[in-house]
Design a protein around this motif. Structure first.
Motif, PDB file in Angstrom:
ATOM      1  N   GLY A 158       4.926  -3.616 -41.494  1.00 27.63           N
ATOM      2  CA  GLY A 158       4.414  -3.161 -40.204  1.00 27.63           C
ATOM      3  C   GLY A 158       5.263  -3.700 -39.057  1.00 27.63           C
ATOM      4  O   GLY A 158       5.653  -2.964 -38.154  1.00 27.63           O
ATOM      5  N   GLY A 159       5.560  -4.995 -39.130  1.00 27.82           N
ATOM      6  CA  GLY A 159       6.380  -5.608 -38.090  1.00 27.82           C
ATOM      7  C   GLY A 159       7.761  -4.977 -37.989  1.00 27.82           C
ATOM      8  O   GLY A 159       8.235  -4.654 -36.903  1.00 27.82           O
ATOM      9  N   THR A 161       8.597  -2.021 -38.957  1.00 28.80           N
ATOM     10  CA  THR A 161       8.467  -0.636 -38.490  1.00 28.80           C
ATOM     11  C   THR A 161       8.359  -0.578 -36.968  1.00 28.80           C
ATOM     12  O   THR A 161       8.917   0.311 -36.339  1.00 28.80           O
ATOM     13  CB  THR A 161       7.234   0.035 -39.123  1.00 28.80           C
ATOM     14  N   VAL A 162       7.631  -1.545 -36.403  1.00 25.69           N
ATOM     15  CA  VAL A 162       7.523  -1.585 -34.942  1.00 25.69           C
ATOM     16  C   VAL A 162       8.925  -1.669 -34.337  1.00 25.69           C
ATOM     17  O   VAL A 162       9.260  -0.941 -33.389  1.00 25.69           O
ATOM     18  CB  VAL A 162       6.658  -2.780 -34.479  1.00 25.69           C
ATOM     19  N   LEU A 164      11.801  -0.860 -35.820  1.00 22.12           N
ATOM     20  CA  LEU A 164      12.638   0.295 -36.182  1.00 22.12           C
ATOM     21  C   LEU A 164      12.270   1.553 -35.401  1.00 22.12           C
ATOM     22  O   LEU A 164      13.132   2.377 -35.101  1.00 22.12           O
ATOM     23  CB  LEU A 164      12.528   0.581 -37.682  1.00 22.12           C
ATOM     24  N   THR A 165      10.969   1.713 -35.097  1.00 25.64           N
ATOM     25  CA  THR A 165      10.590   2.929 -34.375  1.00 25.64           C
ATOM     26  C   THR A 165      10.872   2.789 -32.884  1.00 25.64           C
ATOM     27  O   THR A 165      10.822   3.764 -32.149  1.00 25.64           O
ATOM     28  CB  THR A 165       9.099   3.270 -34.570  1.00 25.64           C
ATOM     29  N   SER A 166      11.152   1.560 -32.433  1.00 24.02           N
ATOM     30  CA  SER A 166      11.435   1.416 -31.007  1.00 24.02           C
ATOM     31  C   SER A 166      12.921   1.195 -30.737  1.00 24.02           C
ATOM     32  O   SER A 166      13.338   1.157 -29.595  1.00 24.02           O
ATOM     33  CB  SER A 166      10.605   0.271 -30.417  1.00 24.02           C
ATOM     34  N   SER A 167      13.723   1.026 -31.788  1.00 21.38           N
ATOM     35  CA  SER A 167      15.157   0.808 -31.577  1.00 21.38           C
ATOM     36  C   SER A 167      15.957   1.656 -32.560  1.00 21.38           C
ATOM     37  O   SER A 167      16.062   1.325 -33.733  1.00 21.38           O
ATOM     38  CB  SER A 167      15.486  -0.676 -31.768  1.00 21.38           C
ATOM     39  N   SER A 168      16.506   2.742 -32.042  1.00 21.51           N
ATOM     40  CA  SER A 168      17.182   3.653 -32.969  1.00 21.51           C
ATOM     41  C   SER A 168      18.501   3.064 -33.462  1.00 21.51           C
ATOM     42  O   SER A 168      18.946   3.362 -34.561  1.00 21.51           O
ATOM     43  CB  SER A 168      17.408   5.015 -32.312  1.00 21.51           C
ATOM     44  N   LEU A 171      17.609   1.128 -36.532  1.00 23.99           N
ATOM     45  CA  LEU A 171      17.303   2.024 -37.652  1.00 23.99           C
ATOM     46  C   LEU A 171      18.585   2.590 -38.233  1.00 23.99           C
ATOM     47  O   LEU A 171      18.736   2.720 -39.445  1.00 23.99           O
ATOM     48  CB  LEU A 171      16.378   3.162 -37.193  1.00 23.99           C
ATOM     49  N   ASP A 172      19.539   2.899 -37.329  1.00 19.78           N
ATOM     50  CA  ASP A 172      20.774   3.535 -37.784  1.00 19.78           C
ATOM     51  C   ASP A 172      21.541   2.640 -38.757  1.00 19.78           C
ATOM     52  O   ASP A 172      22.152   3.119 -39.701  1.00 19.78           O
ATOM     53  CB  ASP A 172      21.650   3.880 -36.579  1.00 19.78           C
ATOM     54  N   ARG A 175      18.851   1.755 -42.212  1.00 14.05           N
ATOM     55  CA  ARG A 175      18.523   2.742 -43.241  1.00 14.05           C
ATOM     56  C   ARG A 175      19.549   2.725 -44.372  1.00 14.05           C
ATOM     57  O   ARG A 175      19.215   3.047 -45.506  1.00 14.05           O
ATOM     58  CB  ARG A 175      18.408   4.146 -42.637  1.00 14.05           C
TER      59      ARG A 175
END
Lengths: 329, 340
Positions: A158-159, A161-162, A164-168, A171-172, A175
């Motif tokens: 969960g942490g 994901t918070v 990753l969904t706020s910093s692309s 995530l880039d 992944r």
């Protein structure tokens, strides 16, 4: 396959997988040239590809696969849960959290830079899980360990994901690590992890007889003279070191730690965990390397990450296994 | 306590379960009320009440159009997941099992990703039926593959995990293959979110839950003997395989519909029954309390997701574990009277 042939077959499979891993790719190298490159080096393109690209990759595959296989077998015995895999004590998610923090804070980039963060994250997660499960009545019972691990895994996920969904940007990068792969690892990766791998293997193997007794239940194990609490801690610690090192080196590769012990237990006729653990190491190494080689061929010249291929190759095997015999316990 | 309104009908009630369920219901309603008040603009409870009852207030848009539908949807999704988790854990007799473990979440995700890759749908949540169908198909495949001279829980769960890993590998591949923007969209949907959702999703889910009520009443009674070992249950005249299939189908349908409504939210189905069981101290997984616990966790998590870091809306699936996890860990650390 007759069971007496399990060991030689497993050794042969790993040997073939190693050879293929050194020979196969966008630049095919004949086996003779592979041997030549390994023994004499040289600066031909073939030798360079083999020594600087495929050798580290093969080393990572061998060690990570073996480590995940052994850790999975140990954890399934410790938690008495056939679903247990190295992720169960929160290890994979802990490692992922370490990597996400490293990327997001700009501390590290590139697979080589992630190694220590992943390792630290996994170890911290395992300590937390064990600390929580050991409190309260009954100590770290199998169910409490598994539930605490799952809960902490989910919270950690969960942490991350918070973030990753706020910093692309994070995530880039993340992944490509998350999928689990052997490519892009540098030559020193395995060397840095070797002490932990060895320590973990020694701890787990020292518990082999005790793990056999644990399968009969805590009471029986105690009656047989085993110190159940100590046994669990030791085996779990060993599995933690193995998994943390494997995840640090190759990312969170799914499935090897879950499926390989089941296969090993099927093939072993006698000797209990003293046979299951080494066989799990061989099978894990073979599966991960074979998956990596398959990933280079399937969509050439593009690659399918090893973490994806382990699942696609291993799942049918597991399903057939599970169907062929009765209960898997 | 035993209720016998007529000689033909008897209902066994566990006092503590009843008290727990009532307490959970009160907590859920309080949370829903709080969620209706809190957000970008604070609306006083009195104003909320007037607005909901249809009197004209300046808050009609905020409360009636935005917050209430979302809160109701959250409660429904949570309840469906809690129920699904309790049913699947009862069948598999494994506290780590959940609809995700037998392929529902991964099937929904893989179907969604395949639909995106082939261009059949434009965005992950656009066609919820894709996810529902994927979840049902995956669970069905797991059941068929694991069926051999009957159904063994351990075989069922292992097959489910295997198929789940294969499906999730497909999703991972999409994430590394696609453009960053598409990967971000999928990642967001995979986490599960109630952002921008409301009656459109809540309606169908409410219908599914209502339709499954009779089946749930049956399930509550049928699940009891499954806590015994299969031989004993069979000796008592329980058709073990048929009961297991019924409970599984029910759980899978509920989980798949919840996934279609809000994406594959993790952890709720797994923890809600475990939390509920430790609260009620029943040997069985309590269905009603599991549903209420799931609803509390999800409504609480969505409240946190909306209000923690404004204006950023964190997807609720990232917070369900942060809301339910610590509590479960505390319960585990405290240890109940009964040994696990």
């Amino acid at each position: 396959m007759s069971r007496r042939l399990a060991w030689p077959a497993a050794v042969a499979a790993v040997a073939v997988a190693v050879l293929l891993s050194l020979a196969v790719g966008t630049r095919p190298v004949p086996p003779a040239a592979v041997l030549d490159a390994l023994l004499h080096g040289g600066s031909s393109p073939d030798a360079l590809v083999v020594r600087s690209l495929r050798l580290p990759r093969t080393e990572v595959g061998l060690t990570a696969g073996a480590a995940l296989g052994v850790a999975g077998a140990a954890l399934q015995a410790v938690t008495r849960n056939p679903l247990a895999d190295p992720g169960i004590l929160g290890l994979s998610q802990g490692a992922a959290a370490g990597v996400v923090l490293a990327i997001a804070s700009g501390l590290a980039s590139g697979f080589a830079g992630y190694v220590w963060y992943a390792f630290a994250g996994a170890v911290v997660a395992a300590c937390l899980v064990y600390g929580i499960a050991a409190r309260g009545r009954g100590g770290a019972s199998p169910v409490k360990l598994a539930l605490a691990g799952t809960a902490l895994s989910a919270m950690t996920a969960g942490g991350t994901t918070v973030v990753l969904t706020s910093s692309s940007a994070t995530l880039d990068q993340f992944r490509f690590w998350q999928v689990g792969a052997l490519s892009g690892r540098d030559a020193g990766t395995v060397g840095r992890m070797l002490p932990f791998l060895l320590a973990g293997a020694v701890l787990v193997l020292a518990c082999a007889r005790g793990l056999d007794a644990l399968a009969l239940g805590d009471e029986t194990a105690r009656a047989l003279g085993h110190r159940v609490g100590l046994l669990r801690v030791t085996a779990a610690l060993g599995a933690t070191l193995l998994t943390a090192a494997a995840v640090a080196a190759a990312g969170p590769i799914a499935f090897v730690g879950l499926a390989v012990p089941h296969l090993a237990r099927r093939l072993v006729t006698s000797g209990g965990h003293r046979a299951v653990l080494p066989l799990s190491a061989l099978l894990g190494a073979g599966l991960l390397l074979a998956a990596d080689v398959a990933g280079r061929v399937v969509r050439a010249p593009a690659e399918v990450p090893a973490g994806v291929m382990t699942a696609l190759v291993g799942v049918p095997v597991l399903v057939v296994l599970v169907r062929r015999r009765g209960a898997v316990n | 306590m035993l209720l016998r309104p007529t000689p033909r009908l008897s209902l066994l009630l566990h006092r503590r379960s009843l008290r727990t369920a009532v307490a959970l219901l009160v907590l859920l309603l309080a949370l829903m009320g709080l969620a209706a008040c809190v957000g970008q603009t604070f609306v006083a409870p009195g104003e909320v009440w007037r607005t909901v009852r249809g009197q004209s207030t300046p808050y009609d848009l905020v409360v009636n159009e935005l917050r209430v539908p979302r809160i109701v949807l959250g409660a429904l999704v949570g309840a469906a997941l809690g129920l699904a988790g309790a049913l699947v854990q009862t069948v598999t007799r494994n506290p780590l099992a959940s609809p995700d473990v037998i392929g529902v979440g991964h099937g929904a995700a893989a179907a969604t990703v395949l639909a995106l890759a082939t261009g059949a749908v434009a965005s992950p949540g656009a066609v919820p039926l894709v996810a529902v169908a994927g979840g049902l198909a995956a669970a069905g495949l797991v059941y068929v593959l694991a069926w051999r001279h009957g159904m063994q829980p351990s075989r069922f769960v292992l097959t489910g995990v295997g198929i789940g890993v294969a499906l999730s590998a497909i999703v991972q591949l999409y994430l590394t293959d696609s453009e960053l923007e598409a990967a971000e969209q999928v990642k967001l949907w995979l986490t599960g979110s109630l952002n921008g959702r409301g009656w459109e999703q809540a309606g169908p889910l409410a219908v599914v839950l209502l339709l499954s009520l009779p089946a749930l009443v049956w399930a509550g009674r049928a699940a009891r003997p499954l806590g015994l070992d299969p031989e004993t249950a069979a000796a008592l005249g329980v058709r073990v395989d048929r009961t297991r299939l019924g409970l599984t189908v029910l759980g899978v349908v509920l989980a798949a519909c919840a996934t279609g409504a809000a994406g594959p939210i993790g952890f709720v189905a797994l923890t809600a029954p475990q939390l509920a069981r430790r609260l009620t101290r029943t040997p069985q997984l309590p269905l009603v309390s599991s549903a209420l616990t799931g609803a509390v966790v999800l409504v609480g998590a969505d409240l946190a997701a909306r209000t923690l870091v404004p204006p950023l809306e964190v997807p609720v699936g990232a917070l369900t574990s942060l809301v339910g996890g610590p509590y479960l860990l505390w319960l585990l650390g405290r240890g109940g009277r009964r040994q696990l």
